[in-house]
Design an enzyme around this catalytic site. Sequence first.
Site, PDB file in Angstrom:
ATOM      1  CD  GLU A   1       8.379  -1.530  -3.590  1.00 18.62           C
ATOM      2  OE1 GLU A   1       7.725  -0.715  -2.950  1.00 18.62           O
ATOM      3  OE2 GLU A   1       8.602  -2.685  -3.495  1.00 18.62           O
ATOM      4  CG  ASP A   2       6.709   2.077  -0.253  1.00 14.70           C
ATOM      5  OD1 ASP A   2       7.424   1.105  -0.641  1.00 14.70           O
ATOM      6  OD2 ASP A   2       6.193   1.897   1.176  1.00 14.70           O
TER       7      ASP A   2
ATOM      8  CE  LYS B   1      -3.362  -2.439   2.690  1.00 14.18           C
ATOM      9  NZ  LYS B   1      -3.740  -2.733   4.487  1.00 14.18           N
ATOM     10  N   GLY B   2       2.059   1.033   0.376  1.00 15.66           N
ATOM     11  CA  GLY B   2       3.063   2.118   0.619  1.00 15.66           C
ATOM     12  C   GLY B   2       3.165   3.362  -0.547  1.00 15.66           C
TER      13      GLY B   2
ATOM     14  CB  VAL C   1      11.174   7.040   6.751  1.00 14.42           C
ATOM     15  CG1 VAL C   1      12.517   7.613   6.868  1.00 14.42           C
ATOM     16  CG2 VAL C   1      11.239   6.134   5.305  1.00 14.42           C
TER      17      VAL C   1
ATOM     18  CG  ASP D   1      15.111  -1.877   4.179  1.00 15.52           C
ATOM     19  OD1 ASP D   1      15.908  -0.865   4.384  1.00 15.52           O
ATOM     20  OD2 ASP D   1      14.382  -2.458   4.990  1.00 15.52           O
TER      21      ASP D   1
ATOM     22  NE  ARG E   1      -0.737   2.250   5.051  1.00 16.18           N
ATOM     23  CZ  ARG E   1       0.248   1.401   4.522  1.00 16.18           C
ATOM     24  NH1 ARG E   1       1.145   1.736   3.959  1.00 16.18           N
ATOM     25  NH2 ARG E   1       0.316   0.041   4.855  1.00 16.18           N
TER      26      ARG E   1
ATOM     27  CE  LYS F   1      14.793   2.472   5.240  1.00 14.83           C
ATOM     28  NZ  LYS F   1      14.662   1.772   6.195  1.00 14.83           N
TER      29      LYS F   1
HETATM   30  P1  IMP Z   1      12.481  -4.525   1.088  1.00 13.24           P
HETATM   31  O1  IMP Z   1      12.035  -6.045   0.612  1.00 13.24           O
HETATM   32  O2  IMP Z   1      13.281  -4.753   2.326  1.00 13.24           O
HETATM   33  O3  IMP Z   1      13.250  -3.834   0.079  1.00 13.24           O
HETATM   34  O4  IMP Z   1      11.244  -3.600   1.615  1.00 13.24           O
HETATM   35  C1  IMP Z   1      10.518  -3.129   0.789  1.00 13.24           C
HETATM   36  C2  IMP Z   1       9.263  -2.760   1.615  1.00 13.24           C
HETATM   37  O5  IMP Z   1       9.449  -2.648   2.982  1.00 13.24           O
HETATM   38  C3  IMP Z   1       8.775  -1.332   1.269  1.00 13.24           C
HETATM   39  O6  IMP Z   1       8.006  -1.500   0.170  1.00 13.24           O
HETATM   40  C4  IMP Z   1       7.905  -0.991   2.509  1.00 13.24           C
HETATM   41  O7  IMP Z   1       6.648  -1.329   2.454  1.00 13.24           O
HETATM   42  C5  IMP Z   1       8.802  -1.686   3.596  1.00 13.24           C
HETATM   43  N1  IMP Z   1       9.663  -0.982   4.145  1.00 13.24           N
HETATM   44  C6  IMP Z   1      10.920  -0.902   4.163  1.00 13.24           C
HETATM   45  N2  IMP Z   1      11.787   0.245   4.865  1.00 13.24           N
HETATM   46  C7  IMP Z   1      10.642   0.912   5.333  1.00 13.24           C
HETATM   47  C8  IMP Z   1      10.519   1.873   5.836  1.00 13.24           C
HETATM   48  O8  IMP Z   1      11.838   2.580   6.542  1.00 13.24           O
HETATM   49  N3  IMP Z   1       9.372   2.655   6.482  1.00 13.24           N
HETATM   50  C9  IMP Z   1       8.204   2.166   6.114  1.00 13.24           C
HETATM   51  N4  IMP Z   1       8.186   0.771   5.113  1.00 13.24           N
HETATM   52  C10 IMP Z   1       9.440   0.137   4.971  1.00 13.24           C
END
Ligand code: IMP
Length: 183
Positions: free
Chosen positions: A102-103, A46-47, A156, A106, A168, A134
């Site tokens: 994507e939001d 949803k981000g 964040v 990470d 949100r 990030k």
């Molecule tokens: P990844 O798979 O670790 O790259 O994470 C991706 C998803 O994790 C993002 O689409 C977010 O929904 C969530 N996410 C990662 N870091 C943050 C943050 O700092 N705040 C809020 N959601 C995060």
Amino acid sequence: MTPALMSDVKSVLFDTDVLARRIRELGQQITEDYRGKDLILLCVLKGSLFFTADLMRHIALPLTVDFIASSSYGESTRTSGVVRILKDLEESVENRHILIVEDIVDTGLTLGYLIRTLKLRQPASIRTCTLLDKPVRRILEVPVDYRGFEVGDHFVVGYGLDYASRYRTLPAVCVLKDEIYAS
Ligand code: IMP
């Protein structure tokens, strides 16, 4: 800003003006790059809801938008490492140019999984656009073609990003007070 939520904020990283300016630039860049192509924006719920809504209005091209939901962190600020699709696309992406919106990227596990899964559906191309990146937390190298801002190792919230399903609706990208994450 929503006063009840604002009292939990430690600092504002990107305010509404900064977000709006950068998103306009991204939209202009995407407009130039996709001219004449059959573009489908893929909003990762949803981000990236707010980001996608603002970005698509700055892309001066015919396009369609579809939504996909992947597993989230639940109540935690750390990824489980297991990615699942919770809601799939409605449209076919075969021979179309996909831009995944994507939001935040990470660890890269979500985006990596989405790219692998979508490639099997034979699109004409797949690129990625993230509001926030990030890189210090990356586990899996993934291509980031369009990036709004780089952030350090902070969890964040705001502008679509949540912590435990809250925050949100904060209009800016913020870091919460330490005691909120600890509780
Ligand atoms: P990844 O798979 O670790 O790259 O994470 C991706 C998803 O994790 C993002 O689409 C977010 O929904 C969530 N996410 C990662 N870091 C943050 C943050 O700092 N705040 C809020 N959601 C995060």
